[in-house]
Design a protein around this motif. Sequence first.
Motif, PDB file in Angstrom:
ATOM      1  N   TYR B  36      13.408 -15.864 -20.465  1.00  0.00           N
ATOM      2  CA  TYR B  36      13.941 -15.177 -19.601  1.00  0.00           C
ATOM      3  C   TYR B  36      15.565 -15.019 -20.246  1.00  0.00           C
ATOM      4  CZ  TYR B  36      10.717 -15.698 -15.745  1.00  0.00           C
ATOM      5  OH  TYR B  36       9.580 -15.671 -14.846  1.00  0.00           O
ATOM      6  N   GLN B  38      19.562 -14.005 -18.698  1.00  0.00           N
ATOM      7  CA  GLN B  38      20.408 -13.708 -17.460  1.00  0.00           C
ATOM      8  C   GLN B  38      21.712 -13.414 -18.308  1.00  0.00           C
ATOM      9  OE1 GLN B  38      21.382 -17.382 -15.392  1.00  0.00           O
ATOM     10  NE2 GLN B  38      21.429 -16.435 -13.560  1.00  0.00           N
ATOM     11  N   GLY B  43      20.237 -12.039 -11.868  1.00  0.00           N
ATOM     12  CA  GLY B  43      19.374 -12.915 -11.753  1.00  0.00           C
ATOM     13  C   GLY B  43      18.627 -13.011 -13.181  1.00  0.00           C
ATOM     14  N   LEU B  44      17.610 -13.695 -13.454  1.00  0.00           N
ATOM     15  CA  LEU B  44      16.694 -13.815 -14.474  1.00  0.00           C
ATOM     16  C   LEU B  44      15.891 -12.733 -14.633  1.00  0.00           C
ATOM     17  CD1 LEU B  44      17.773 -16.821 -13.920  1.00  0.00           C
ATOM     18  CD2 LEU B  44      15.983 -17.800 -15.670  1.00  0.00           C
TER      19      LEU B  44
END
Lengths: 112, 114
Positions: B36, B38, B43-44
Motif C-alpha cells: 500500500y 500513503q 488514506g492508504l
Amino acid sequence: DAMVIQNPRYQVTQFGKPVTLSCSQTLNHNVMYWYQQKSSQAPKLLFHYYDKDFNNEADTPDNFQSRRPNTSFCFLDIRSPGLGDAAMYLCATSSGRIETQYFGPGTRLLVL
Amino acid sequence: AQSVTQLDSHVSVSEGTPVLLRCNYSSSYSPSLFWYVQHPNKGLQLLLKYTSAATLVKGINGFEAEFKKSETSFHLTKPSAHMSDAAEYFCVVGFSGGYNKLIFGAGTRLAVHP
C-alpha cells in the motif's frame, strides 16, 4: 466514485468531550475496520466488525467503542478523548479478513 | 509467530533512478501479500497484491513486486522513480490458519530528489 467515505475529514474536540467519527461504504463488504495512525507510524488496528460480529483488539483502550448499525455504516466513539488520542483515524473495508482492504481518506482528530 | 519486517525506514532516490523497497515476513502459513502507498494526510491506496497466480506482480504507477518463497520476501520495485512517488509505503501480510488478520510493516518513507 468514493467507495469508503469518512466524515468529517478533520475533527477538533476538547479534552474529555465525547466525539464520534463516521464511516460509510458502497462496496457491500462484510468486514469494516477502524485503525488509529499516529505520525510516522503504521496504522494500528483498534477493532473490526465481521458482519455484526464485533472483534476488539486486546490492547484497544476501553475509551474506544464502535457501532455498526447496518452493513454500510460504522462509527467510532471516543468516550473521553485525551491528548494522546490525537491521530488520524482510518476506516477500511474488505470482503474477508485477509482480503484486500479498501481505505477511506481518514479523519484527523485534534484534541485541545 | 507471524511478523512483517520492512528493512528500511527511509529510502532516498533521485528522479529517474530505480526504486527498491524491501519487505520480509515470517509465517508458517502461505500468506497473502500486499503493498500500500500513503501520501501525506491521505488514506492508504493499494499498489498491488500477490494472488499466487504469478510470483511477479504488476501494480499501479509502474510498481511491481516479486514473491520469493525461499527468501520469504516480497520486495517492491520501480524502474524509474518519479517525484510523485514520494510517499510512505507499507508492506502488509495476511496470515490465515487461525490468525486471519492483516499485519502492517512499519513503513518505508520514500523521498525522491530532482
